[in-house]
Scaffold this motif. Sequence first.
Motif, short mmCIF file in Angstrom:
data_model
loop_
_atom_site.label_atom_id
_atom_site.label_comp_id
_atom_site.label_asym_id
_atom_site.label_seq_id
_atom_site.Cartn_x
_atom_site.Cartn_y
_atom_site.Cartn_z
N MET A 1 0.85 -1.19 0.00
CA MET A 1 0.00 0.00 0.00
C MET A 1 0.88 1.24 0.00
SD MET A 1 -2.79 1.09 2.87
CE MET A 1 -1.55 0.93 4.14
N THR A 2 0.52 2.23 -0.79
CA THR A 2 1.30 3.45 -0.82
C THR A 2 1.32 4.12 0.55
OG1 THR A 2 1.42 5.69 -1.71
CG2 THR A 2 -0.74 4.67 -1.70
N LYS A 3 2.51 4.54 0.95
CA LYS A 3 2.65 5.20 2.25
C LYS A 3 2.07 6.61 2.24
CE LYS A 3 7.44 6.42 1.06
NZ LYS A 3 8.86 6.12 1.34
N LYS A 4 1.64 7.06 1.06
CA LYS A 4 1.04 8.38 0.93
C LYS A 4 -0.43 8.41 1.34
CE LYS A 4 4.43 10.85 -1.01
NZ LYS A 4 4.90 12.14 -0.46
N LEU A 5 -1.05 7.23 1.57
CA LEU A 5 -2.48 7.20 1.87
C LEU A 5 -2.79 8.05 3.10
CD1 LEU A 5 -5.36 6.19 1.51
CD2 LEU A 5 -4.73 4.15 2.83
N GLU A 6 -3.75 8.96 2.92
CA GLU A 6 -4.14 9.86 4.00
C GLU A 6 -5.17 9.18 4.90
OE1 GLU A 6 -6.69 13.78 3.79
OE2 GLU A 6 -4.64 14.16 3.13
N PRO A 7 -4.88 9.03 6.19
CA PRO A 7 -5.83 8.37 7.09
C PRO A 7 -7.06 9.23 7.35
CG PRO A 7 -3.98 9.24 8.33
CD PRO A 7 -3.65 9.46 6.88
N VAL A 8 -8.15 8.57 7.72
CA VAL A 8 -9.41 9.24 8.00
C VAL A 8 -9.82 8.92 9.43
CG1 VAL A 8 -11.84 9.49 7.35
CG2 VAL A 8 -10.10 9.04 5.59
N VAL A 9 -10.20 9.93 10.19
CA VAL A 9 -10.72 9.74 11.54
C VAL A 9 -12.22 9.52 11.45
CG1 VAL A 9 -10.99 10.75 13.83
CG2 VAL A 9 -8.88 11.14 12.54
N THR A 10 -12.69 8.40 12.00
CA THR A 10 -14.12 8.08 11.92
C THR A 10 -14.66 7.75 13.31
OG1 THR A 10 -13.63 5.74 11.48
CG2 THR A 10 -13.88 7.19 9.58
N ALA A 11 -15.96 7.49 13.37
CA ALA A 11 -16.63 7.20 14.63
C ALA A 11 -16.26 5.81 15.14
CB ALA A 11 -18.14 7.30 14.45
N ASP A 12 -16.49 5.58 16.42
CA ASP A 12 -16.26 4.27 17.03
C ASP A 12 -17.55 3.61 17.46
OD1 ASP A 12 -13.43 4.34 16.85
OD2 ASP A 12 -13.35 5.66 18.60
N GLU A 13 -18.54 4.42 17.83
CA GLU A 13 -19.78 3.87 18.38
C GLU A 13 -20.73 3.43 17.28
OE1 GLU A 13 -23.40 5.21 21.43
OE2 GLU A 13 -21.61 6.47 21.17
N LEU A 14 -21.22 2.21 17.41
CA LEU A 14 -22.12 1.64 16.43
C LEU A 14 -23.55 2.10 16.71
CD1 LEU A 14 -21.57 -0.51 14.14
CD2 LEU A 14 -22.59 -2.18 15.69
N PRO A 15 -24.20 2.79 15.76
CA PRO A 15 -25.59 3.19 15.99
C PRO A 15 -26.51 1.98 15.97
CG PRO A 15 -24.92 3.76 13.77
CD PRO A 15 -23.70 3.25 14.46
N SER A 16 -27.65 2.09 16.61
CA SER A 16 -28.59 0.96 16.66
C SER A 16 -29.38 0.82 15.37
CB SER A 16 -29.55 1.13 17.84
OG SER A 16 -30.31 2.33 17.72
N SER A 17 -29.56 1.93 14.64
CA SER A 17 -30.34 1.86 13.41
C SER A 17 -29.98 3.02 12.48
CB SER A 17 -31.85 1.92 13.72
OG SER A 17 -32.19 3.18 14.29
N ALA A 169 -14.52 10.88 1.99
CA ALA A 169 -15.01 10.33 3.25
C ALA A 169 -15.20 11.42 4.29
CB ALA A 169 -14.05 9.26 3.77
N GLU A 170 -14.23 12.32 4.39
CA GLU A 170 -14.34 13.43 5.34
C GLU A 170 -15.53 14.32 5.00
OE1 GLU A 170 -10.54 15.28 5.04
OE2 GLU A 170 -9.57 13.88 6.44
N ALA A 171 -15.76 14.55 3.71
CA ALA A 171 -16.91 15.36 3.29
C ALA A 171 -18.22 14.67 3.64
CB ALA A 171 -16.83 15.64 1.80
N ALA A 172 -18.27 13.33 3.46
CA ALA A 172 -19.48 12.59 3.78
C ALA A 172 -19.83 12.73 5.26
CB ALA A 172 -19.31 11.12 3.41
N VAL A 173 -18.80 12.66 6.11
CA VAL A 173 -19.02 12.81 7.55
C VAL A 173 -19.56 14.21 7.87
CG1 VAL A 173 -17.89 12.91 9.80
CG2 VAL A 173 -17.32 11.07 8.19
N LYS A 174 -18.98 15.22 7.26
CA LYS A 174 -19.43 16.60 7.49
C LYS A 174 -20.88 16.80 7.06
CE LYS A 174 -14.85 18.70 7.14
NZ LYS A 174 -13.95 19.59 6.34
N LYS A 175 -21.31 16.00 6.07
CA LYS A 175 -22.67 16.15 5.55
C LYS A 175 -23.67 15.20 6.21
CE LYS A 175 -20.96 18.10 1.26
NZ LYS A 175 -20.87 18.07 -0.22
N GLY A 176 -23.19 14.50 7.25
CA GLY A 176 -24.13 13.73 8.05
C GLY A 176 -23.98 12.23 8.04
N ALA A 177 -23.13 11.68 7.19
CA ALA A 177 -22.92 10.23 7.16
C ALA A 177 -22.11 9.80 8.38
CB ALA A 177 -22.20 9.82 5.88
N THR A 178 -22.36 8.58 8.83
CA THR A 178 -21.55 7.97 9.89
C THR A 178 -20.64 6.93 9.25
OG1 THR A 178 -23.26 8.29 11.57
CG2 THR A 178 -21.58 6.61 12.01
#
Length: 430
Positions: A1-17, A169-178
């Motif tokens: 894997m390219t070492k240039k890949l930019e990591p993404v910070v995401t949620a940890d808690e699993l929603p119920s629905s 992915a970061e944009a999706a989170v800002k727009k409401g995706a988990t």
Amino acid sequence: MTKKLEPVVTADELPSSTQVVVIGGGIVGVAAALSLAERNIPVVLLEKGHIAGEQSSRNLGWIRKTSRHAADVPMAQAADRLWKDMPERVGRSVGYREAGILFLAKTEEQMAMHEDWHKSVAPLSLDSKLLSPTEIDRLVPGGKGDWVGGIHTPSDGYAEPALATSAMAEAAVKKGATLIQHCAVRTLSRSGGKVSGVVTEKGEIKCEQVLLAGGAWSRRFLGNLGVSLPTLPLICSVLRTKPMQGPTDTAVGGPNFSFRKHQDGGYIITQRGKLDAPFMLDHLLVGHRYLDQLRTQRSFLNIGFGKPFFRDLAMKRRWKSTQVTPFEQVRTNDPAPNMRLNQDALNNLKAAWPAFDEAQIEEAWAGLLDVTPDSNPVIDHIESIPGLTIATGFSGHGFGTGPAAGQLAADLVAGDAPLIDPTPYRFGRL
């Protein structure tokens, strides 16, 4: 894997629905989640490893219409429009450049293939043009290759795989995706014959719709549900050079090499004439569907039998929702690069453009492609499992069309008018 890949910070808690669960954090799944979030549709994306950890960060970054199946070109055209708008859409650069792509022909037979393709897409009004050797020299100066001709599409281009999916992915989170990483989906929950949720290693999420965008893992996931998706693996090895002076910003594909400029000043290079084809049990199960491809492309494949076969054989093909799955055992497909093929590509490129004599390899990696019998993806509902849609089998072409493929998949999930005619991607054709 390219070492240039930019990591993404995401949620940890699993929603119920939620309303929609997307399985897979590659570019297609992320693009679908972004598109759904922009429609204010509640969506949770689950990735067993990390965002863009597999082929979405390991590909060449090409965004092309050239040499695609004619029926697949409308998807590529839609993707062009989405790539152009992507920086504004996600609020940052994804390394997109409309720098053109040139494919070269060494023989009259190769040139005839370009001419045939050019004729087949004439009704689509592309800007592709057949080039003479003199025109090739003007476009990419300093070459020593004895080319018969080529085909050039100025509106083709490329983006940076190490940035693009992460930015989306970061944009999706800002727009409401988990988005949740390191959370494998084991199977689907069903009620009354319809999808009612997904069972993950961390618990269950109730939902109305599921989109499977699991790349090379989709066949195994679907197989556990009794659905046979014919895909086989190929491995492409890639290298990136240190910054250097090159002949052009245009991406170039020769018979036995390809190169394109990386935003850091180096070049992304691969052996375009060879792919590794590790023999797997799936070759015995669905290989007969690939006989036409094998007859025409056998010379491009390094077919080998060894450790990958036994590693694959040891992984489960059937499991219960309470059992540890292959997706938890192997978080990321990370094949070793074939350095012999990489060096061969670099040698071939040096012979064609001596400017690469000074090239120094900065890093190398490999990626696993999931290839369908006709090399086109499947983006469709699974009729036998109401509520399940799949977008997979992109055969090494998924990055370039990823934004459009994800949006089309989101259209199908949401029941909205499709971005393009989805007929070429129906599951039933396979």
